[in-house]
Write an enzyme that holds these catalytic residues in place. Structure first.
Site, PDB file in Angstrom:
ATOM      1  CD  GLU A  97     -18.479 -13.917  28.499  1.00 26.23           C
ATOM      2  OE1 GLU A  97     -19.185 -12.834  28.823  1.00 26.23           O
ATOM      3  OE2 GLU A  97     -18.588 -14.724  29.311  1.00 26.23           O
ATOM      4  CG  ASP A  98     -17.314  -9.540  29.579  1.00 21.76           C
ATOM      5  OD1 ASP A  98     -17.099 -10.734  29.523  1.00 21.76           O
ATOM      6  OD2 ASP A  98     -17.452  -9.257  30.745  1.00 21.76           O
ATOM      7  CG  ASP A 101      -9.981 -14.794  33.928  1.00 21.47           C
ATOM      8  OD1 ASP A 101      -8.778 -14.702  33.577  1.00 21.47           O
ATOM      9  OD2 ASP A 101     -10.325 -14.682  34.763  1.00 21.47           O
ATOM     10  CG  PHE A 150      -9.660  -7.146  37.767  1.00 26.02           C
ATOM     11  CD1 PHE A 150     -10.064  -8.367  37.904  1.00 26.02           C
ATOM     12  CD2 PHE A 150     -10.444  -5.847  37.965  1.00 26.02           C
ATOM     13  CE1 PHE A 150     -11.453  -8.370  37.942  1.00 26.02           C
ATOM     14  CE2 PHE A 150     -11.782  -5.945  38.040  1.00 26.02           C
ATOM     15  CZ  PHE A 150     -12.395  -7.263  38.181  1.00 26.02           C
ATOM     16  NE  ARG A 163     -21.665  -4.132  34.963  1.00 17.98           N
ATOM     17  CZ  ARG A 163     -21.057  -5.413  34.972  1.00 17.98           C
ATOM     18  NH1 ARG A 163     -20.498  -5.919  34.003  1.00 17.98           N
ATOM     19  NH2 ARG A 163     -21.594  -6.012  35.894  1.00 17.98           N
TER      20      ARG A 163
END
Ligand code: 5GP
Length: 178
Positions: A97-98, A101, A150, A163
């Site tokens: 996963e990136d 959070d 963010f 991206r």
């Protein structure tokens, strides 16, 4: 690009982290059947880099998921947009996963995949925002910890774009607040 406030993690730092994770994964799963599941879309660049640092044979597949309801708040209930094609029963699974959070998305994904009879399900994430965690998720292969800001780039988007920025960057606050 004019939406960038500052570069948070350089390409060199990302490369070093990916190399270390790749070598740990290669050692830990040596001689075992491993299926790596990349979570789209954010995880695609990290997975492309990581996969090439893994020196054992692996099966690769992708899932695409989205949260139900308000997209700015993770509800923890995940809608499967694209499921894996591979049967994971009797195999070790590593979810790539990136960023983690709140942890709600991965928590749900792990529980879902566990119902399909894998030998194990573990998590590898490029970035981690531990200050935002809502559920306790065990991240076995953790990349770089970041503050509660963010970020875009290295696979991560803002409104579908950015991206393709090679580094992890903080998005300008006035853009995020719009
Ligand atoms: P959670 O762990 O809250 O369930 O959700 C993780 C997902 O939220 C990530 O896969 C990513 O798509 C999105 N996300 C969380 N933090 C950020 C961030 O700083 N930037 C971007 N672009 N996406 C984020």
């Amino acid at each position: 690009m004019d939406v960038i406030e500052r570069v948070l993690i350089s390409k060199g730092e990302l490369d070093r982290q990916v190399e270390e994770l790749g070598s740990r994964i290669s050692k830990d799963y040596e001689g075992q059947e491993l299926v790596i599941i990349g979570v789209l879309k954010g995880g695609f660049i990290f997975l492309a880099d990581l996969a090439r640092k893994i020196t054992i044979p692996v099966d690769l597949d992708f899932m695409s998921v989205s949260s139900y309801g308000d997209s700015s708040k993770s509800s923890g209930v995940v809608k499967i947009i694209k499921d894996v094609d591979i049967n994971i029963s009797g195999k070790h699974v590593l979810i790539v996963e990136d960023i983690i959070d709140t942890g709600l998305t991965l928590n749900h994904l792990v529980e879902l995949l566990k119902t399909r009879g894998p030998l194990s399900v573990k998590i590898c994430a490029a970035l981690d925002k531990p200050s935002r965690r809502k559920v306790d998720v065990q991240v076995d292969y953790k990349g770089i910890e970041i503050p509660d800001e963010f970020v875009i780039g290295y696979g991560l988007d803002y409104a579908g774009k950015y991206r393709n920025i090679p580094e992890v960057c903080v998005l300008k606050k006035d853009i995020y607040a719009k």
